[in-house]
Design a protein around this motif. Structure first.
Motif, PDB file in Angstrom:
ATOM      1  N   LEU A  15       0.830  -1.207   0.000  1.00  0.00           N
ATOM      2  CA  LEU A  15       0.000   0.000   0.000  1.00  0.00           C
ATOM      3  C   LEU A  15       0.863   1.255   0.000  1.00  0.00           C
ATOM      4  O   LEU A  15       0.489   2.268  -0.583  1.00  0.00           O
ATOM      5  N   THR A  16       2.011   1.193   0.634  1.00  0.00           N
ATOM      6  CA  THR A  16       2.937   2.334   0.649  1.00  0.00           C
ATOM      7  C   THR A  16       3.377   2.664  -0.767  1.00  0.00           C
ATOM      8  O   THR A  16       3.387   3.830  -1.164  1.00  0.00           O
ATOM      9  N   LEU A  92     -10.996   7.287   2.730  1.00  0.00           N
ATOM     10  CA  LEU A  92     -10.775   7.175   4.168  1.00  0.00           C
ATOM     11  C   LEU A  92     -10.040   8.422   4.643  1.00  0.00           C
ATOM     12  O   LEU A  92      -9.473   9.161   3.840  1.00  0.00           O
ATOM     13  N   PRO A  93     -10.036   8.691   5.962  1.00  0.00           N
ATOM     14  CA  PRO A  93      -9.312   9.862   6.461  1.00  0.00           C
ATOM     15  C   PRO A  93      -7.843   9.834   6.041  1.00  0.00           C
ATOM     16  O   PRO A  93      -7.185   8.794   6.101  1.00  0.00           O
ATOM     17  N   MET A  94      -7.357  10.985   5.616  1.00  0.00           N
ATOM     18  CA  MET A  94      -5.981  11.092   5.146  1.00  0.00           C
ATOM     19  C   MET A  94      -5.013  11.125   6.316  1.00  0.00           C
ATOM     20  O   MET A  94      -5.363  11.565   7.414  1.00  0.00           O
ATOM     21  N   PRO A  95      -3.771  10.680   6.089  1.00  0.00           N
ATOM     22  CA  PRO A  95      -2.773  10.747   7.158  1.00  0.00           C
ATOM     23  C   PRO A  95      -2.350  12.191   7.402  1.00  0.00           C
ATOM     24  O   PRO A  95      -2.435  13.032   6.507  1.00  0.00           O
ATOM     25  N   PRO A  96      -1.894  12.491   8.619  1.00  0.00           N
ATOM     26  CA  PRO A  96      -1.341  13.827   8.860  1.00  0.00           C
ATOM     27  C   PRO A  96      -0.131  14.055   7.938  1.00  0.00           C
ATOM     28  O   PRO A  96       0.572  13.111   7.570  1.00  0.00           O
ATOM     29  N   ASP A  97       0.085  15.301   7.566  1.00  0.00           N
ATOM     30  CA  ASP A  97       1.178  15.615   6.642  1.00  0.00           C
ATOM     31  C   ASP A  97       2.527  15.122   7.142  1.00  0.00           C
ATOM     32  O   ASP A  97       3.308  14.577   6.374  1.00  0.00           O
ATOM     33  N   HIS A  98       2.807  15.302   8.435  1.00  0.00           N
ATOM     34  CA  HIS A  98       4.125  14.903   8.936  1.00  0.00           C
ATOM     35  C   HIS A  98       4.321  13.394   8.867  1.00  0.00           C
ATOM     36  O   HIS A  98       5.432  12.923   8.648  1.00  0.00           O
ATOM     37  N   GLU A  99       3.258  12.618   9.040  1.00  0.00           N
ATOM     38  CA  GLU A  99       3.374  11.152   8.942  1.00  0.00           C
ATOM     39  C   GLU A  99       3.658  10.724   7.504  1.00  0.00           C
ATOM     40  O   GLU A  99       4.495   9.863   7.261  1.00  0.00           O
ATOM     41  N   SER A 104       7.368   9.024   3.107  1.00  0.00           N
ATOM     42  CA  SER A 104       7.913   9.251   1.765  1.00  0.00           C
ATOM     43  C   SER A 104       9.432   9.433   1.815  1.00  0.00           C
ATOM     44  O   SER A 104      10.134   9.032   0.894  1.00  0.00           O
ATOM     45  N   ARG A 105       9.932  10.025   2.900  1.00  0.00           N
ATOM     46  CA  ARG A 105      11.398  10.124   3.058  1.00  0.00           C
ATOM     47  C   ARG A 105      12.019   8.746   3.226  1.00  0.00           C
ATOM     48  O   ARG A 105      13.112   8.483   2.744  1.00  0.00           O
ATOM     49  N   ALA A 106      11.332   7.845   3.906  1.00  0.00           N
ATOM     50  CA  ALA A 106      11.851   6.494   4.105  1.00  0.00           C
ATOM     51  C   ALA A 106      11.891   5.700   2.797  1.00  0.00           C
ATOM     52  O   ALA A 106      12.678   4.771   2.665  1.00  0.00           O
ATOM     53  N   LEU A 107      11.043   6.070   1.853  1.00  0.00           N
ATOM     54  CA  LEU A 107      11.016   5.363   0.563  1.00  0.00           C
ATOM     55  C   LEU A 107      12.199   5.724  -0.332  1.00  0.00           C
ATOM     56  O   LEU A 107      12.545   4.970  -1.233  1.00  0.00           O
ATOM     57  N   ARG A 108      12.797   6.853  -0.120  1.00  0.00           N
ATOM     58  CA  ARG A 108      13.890   7.303  -0.992  1.00  0.00           C
ATOM     59  C   ARG A 108      15.142   6.511  -0.784  1.00  0.00           C
ATOM     60  O   ARG A 108      15.492   5.882   0.042  1.00  0.00           O
TER      61      ARG A 108
END
Length: 108
Positions: A15-16, A92-99, A104-108
C-alpha cells in the motif's frame, strides 16, 4: 519497493508503494464486485492498526459487501489491483502531513 513488470512499468508490492505512485487500490471479488479505495487513506488505516500493508496480506482484510448480504458470510477478494484511475469511490481519512512526509522520506 515497487518492482518492474513485463511491460516495463513500476508495479507496487504494498500500500505504501501504491500511495507513492498514486495508484488507486481495487479489491475484486469472485462475484465480479469491486470497489476503489484512495491509497493514502487506506495506507493510513493499515498503518494506524499496525497491519501488514503488503498487497497479498491486504487481501485478507477485505470482504465483499454484496456476498455478505447474499450469502451471510465474508468472502475474501480473489485479487487486489493497483490501477491508475482518476478518483476513488471510498475516501478514508488522510494521514497527517508529517506522517506521510516521514514515510515518503523512508522510501527514498
Amino acid at each position: 519497493m515497487p518492482r518492474w513488470n513485463a511491460a516495463g512499468l513500476l508495479e507496487p508490492t504494498s500500500l505504501t508503494d501504491a500511495a507513492a505512485l498514486r495508484l488507486v487500490v481495487r479489491p475484486v471479488c469472485r462475484c465480479g464486485h469491486s470497489m476503489t479505495f484512495d491509497p493514502h487513506g487506506l495506507w493510513w488505516h493499515f498503518h494506524k492498526r499496525g497491519w501488514d500493508d503488503r498487497l497479498p496480506q491486504v487481501k485478507n482484510r477485505f470482504w465483499c459487501i454484496c456476498c455478505l448480504a447474499q450469502w451471510r458470510r465474508k468472502v475474501r477478494p480473489i485479487r487486489i489491483e493497483a490501477i491508475n484511475a482518476p478518483s476513488a469511490a471510498i475516501l478514508l481519512p488522510m494521514p497527517p502531513d508529517h506522517e506521510w512526509k516521514r514515510q515518503s522520506r523512508a522510501l527514498r
